[in-house]
Design a protein around this motif. Structure first.
Motif, PDB file in Angstrom:
ATOM      1  N   ALA A  16       6.835   0.787   1.830  1.00  0.00           N
ATOM      2  CA  ALA A  16       6.517   0.875   3.263  1.00  0.00           C
ATOM      3  C   ALA A  16       7.330  -0.143   4.067  1.00  0.00           C
ATOM      4  N   LEU A  17       7.497  -1.349   3.507  1.00  0.00           N
ATOM      5  CA  LEU A  17       8.289  -2.379   4.183  1.00  0.00           C
ATOM      6  C   LEU A  17       9.734  -1.929   4.346  1.00  0.00           C
ATOM      7  N   MET A  18      10.304  -1.327   3.297  1.00  0.00           N
ATOM      8  CA  MET A  18      11.691  -0.853   3.372  1.00  0.00           C
ATOM      9  C   MET A  18      11.856   0.228   4.445  1.00  0.00           C
ATOM     10  N   VAL A  19      10.890   1.143   4.505  1.00  0.00           N
ATOM     11  CA  VAL A  19      10.971   2.217   5.493  1.00  0.00           C
ATOM     12  C   VAL A  19      10.823   1.658   6.908  1.00  0.00           C
ATOM     13  N   LEU A  20       9.956   0.649   7.081  1.00  0.00           N
ATOM     14  CA  LEU A  20       9.806   0.011   8.390  1.00  0.00           C
ATOM     15  C   LEU A  20      11.113  -0.654   8.831  1.00  0.00           C
ATOM     16  N   ILE A  21      11.799  -1.301   7.868  1.00  0.00           N
ATOM     17  CA  ILE A  21      13.107  -1.896   8.173  1.00  0.00           C
ATOM     18  C   ILE A  21      14.078  -0.798   8.602  1.00  0.00           C
ATOM     19  N   GLY A  22      13.999   0.353   7.923  1.00  0.00           N
ATOM     20  CA  GLY A  22      14.839   1.490   8.294  1.00  0.00           C
ATOM     21  C   GLY A  22      14.581   1.956   9.718  1.00  0.00           C
ATOM     22  N   LEU A  23      13.306   1.974  10.111  1.00  0.00           N
ATOM     23  CA  LEU A  23      12.960   2.378  11.475  1.00  0.00           C
ATOM     24  C   LEU A  23      13.473   1.370  12.503  1.00  0.00           C
TER      25      LEU A  23
END
Length: 494
Positions: A16-23
């Protein structure tokens, strides 16, 4: 291990943290240059850790510890070769490539750089180099997906097919959304997690086996030749392992980090950070495999999974020796290694398809927004092909990586290295180098002559081809020489 354990919670939080960074990166991506190279705005710290994380892949925590666990310290020649090769790449290529790509049409990709550097109006360099990237990187991406699938399979007891999709999904998500900035920012988090895992794990394993002396005694008792760096080694074997370092000069996903640095002045600091990180990580990976020999010889009751597949040595040690919450963090480091490499490889493939085929041949007037969305579509396409290639559960990470690594090292390594060092190099020299390097690797791999790793003859013959065909060719144009000298002066001033 049950799927309801803290390990699953840790994985979900991490992903989830990685995807948030992606956003977050999505919001900072305004044009295709941002999507592919982060707008050339990456500082030395992120450049350093991103180069390291994108390089090491799941091989660092699975392939290398597994090889050392199986054969002892004789497998560590690979690590030594990689350290030497990476240092030379930072020293001779990083800064020069940063300025040369900017002076040659502000090139965003390697095929773009080759086309502009050698004024290739025929665009044959662009086509061939983009094809090499797509062929070898799709194999490389498949190796990352295999590593991710093995991790999910052994950690959560999933079937290989389910694990394949679970392991690939998160990486595809943040690469698709955030592009280069997402990949670089997540690489920094992932590199930090990897070094934490590779320093902590061997220390705890050694303590669990009673300290330094009992650990070494147990390793020696299991097989005294585990300490022998030359065990079963021939001159050809050692040279082949060391030759992995040659590959660095031609890896597009690592070279892209140099191209994206905010300035040539950032390179020296980035080199020091990256090499420190790399030495600690490779040393830790060798130690995990080596100390694992002592632990599992003393605890044969938990050695079943490692005996079946030595590449699981880090995974099994993390599960056996640590609290489930800590184990979840450590196993996330493997996911980090896999995701960091796979994401930038997907992005390089996407950039080759978008910049070097779509924009160059189909839609020269495409808008920046259109190119970004085509790039995202290409990420999905390459990922699906790589998943198909990875669907064979008998695949081994190291075997797939070694072939792709050699392909890039021989096809691109001499061309990149000589192009930033020698102003007399020509278009025909570059094309000869690429063709000779790629063909030599493919043919040598099939016949396995002398037991020599195919990157050695590939790199050597390609280098000779570049020099010979460049000298037989007419001298470079005045504009080519002028751009080269201007870039070299900027590099020297930096």
């Amino acid at each position: 291990m049950s799927i309801t354990t803290p390990t699953l919670v840790t994985f979900v939080i991490y992903i989830a943290l990685m995807v948030l960074i992606g956003l977050a990166a999505y919001r900072a991506t305004n044009n295709f240059s941002d999507y592919i190279l982060g707008g050339r705005s990456i500082g030395s710290f992120v450049t350093a850790l991103s180069a390291g994380a994108s390089d090491m892949s799941g091989w660092l925590l699975m392939g290398l510890p597994g090889a050392v666990y199986l054969s002892g310290l004789s497998e560590s020649w690979i690590a030594i070769g990689l350290i030497v090769g990476a240092y030379l790449n930072w020293l001779f290529v990083a800064g020069r490539l940063r300025v040369q790509t900017e002076h040659n049409g502000n090139a965003l990709t390697l095929p773009d750089y080759f086309t502009n550097r050698f004024e290739d109006s025929s665009r044959v360099l662009r086509i061939f180099s983009a094809v090499v990237i797509l062929v070898f990187f799709t194999i490389y991406c498949a190796s990352g997906i295999v590593a991710g699938a093995r991790l999910f399979e052994s950690t959560f007891g999933l079937s290989y097919e389910t694990a394949l999709w679970a392991g690939a999904a998160a990486t595809i998500a943040y690469t698709f959304v955030g592009g280069f900035l997402a990949v670089s920012w997540t690489d920094t988090v992932q590199a930090s997690l990897m070094i934490f895992a590779l320093i902590l794990t061997p220390v705890v394993v050694m303590l669990a086996t009673g300290g330094i002396d009992p650990t070494f005694a147990a390793i020696e008792m299991q097989n005294a030749t585990n300490f022998d760096m030359l065990k079963g080694a021939t001159f050809v074997g050692v040279i082949s392992l060391m030759a992995w370092g040659l590959g660095y000069f031609g890896q597009p996903h690592i070279l892209a980090r140099f191209m994206a640095a905010d300035s040539v002045k950032s390179i020296a600091k980035a080199r020091r950070i990256s090499m420190t990180w790399m030495i600690l990580c490779l040393g830790g990976a060798v130690a995990v495999g080596f100390f694992g020999i002592a632990y599992f010889s003393a605890h044969p009751d938990v050695a079943g999974a490692v005996s079946e597949n030595p590449e699981r040595v880090f995974i099994e040690l993390a599960k056996v020796l640590f609290n489930p919450w800590v184990a979840g963090v450590l196993l996330s480091a493997i996911l980090a290694a896999v995701m960091s490499t796979l994401s930038c490889q997907l992005l390089v493939c996407s950039s080759a398809l978008t910049e070097d085929f779509y924009k160059s041949f189909l839609r020269k007037g495409a808008s920046q927004r259109e190119l970004v969305w085509v790039g995202r579509g290409m990420v999905l396409l390459v990922a699906l092909v790589a998943i198909f290639l990875a669907s064979n559960p008998e695949n081994r990470v190291l075997g797939l990586v070694s072939y792709a690594w050699a392909g890039f090292g021989a096809a691109f390594g001499p061309v990149v290295l000589i192009s930033v060092m020698w102003n007399r190099m020509t278009r025909n020299g570059a094309l000869a180098g690429m063709l000779i390097g790629a063909i030599t690797v493919i043919v040598w791999k099939q016949f396995g002559w002398l037991g020599l790793y195919e990157i050695i003859p590939g790199f050597l013959f390609a280098s000779i081809g570049i020099v010979v065909f460049s000298l037989l060719d007419k001298a470079p144009s005045a504009s080519m020489l002028k751009r080269f000298e201007e870039a070299e002066r900027e590099y020297q001033a930096g």
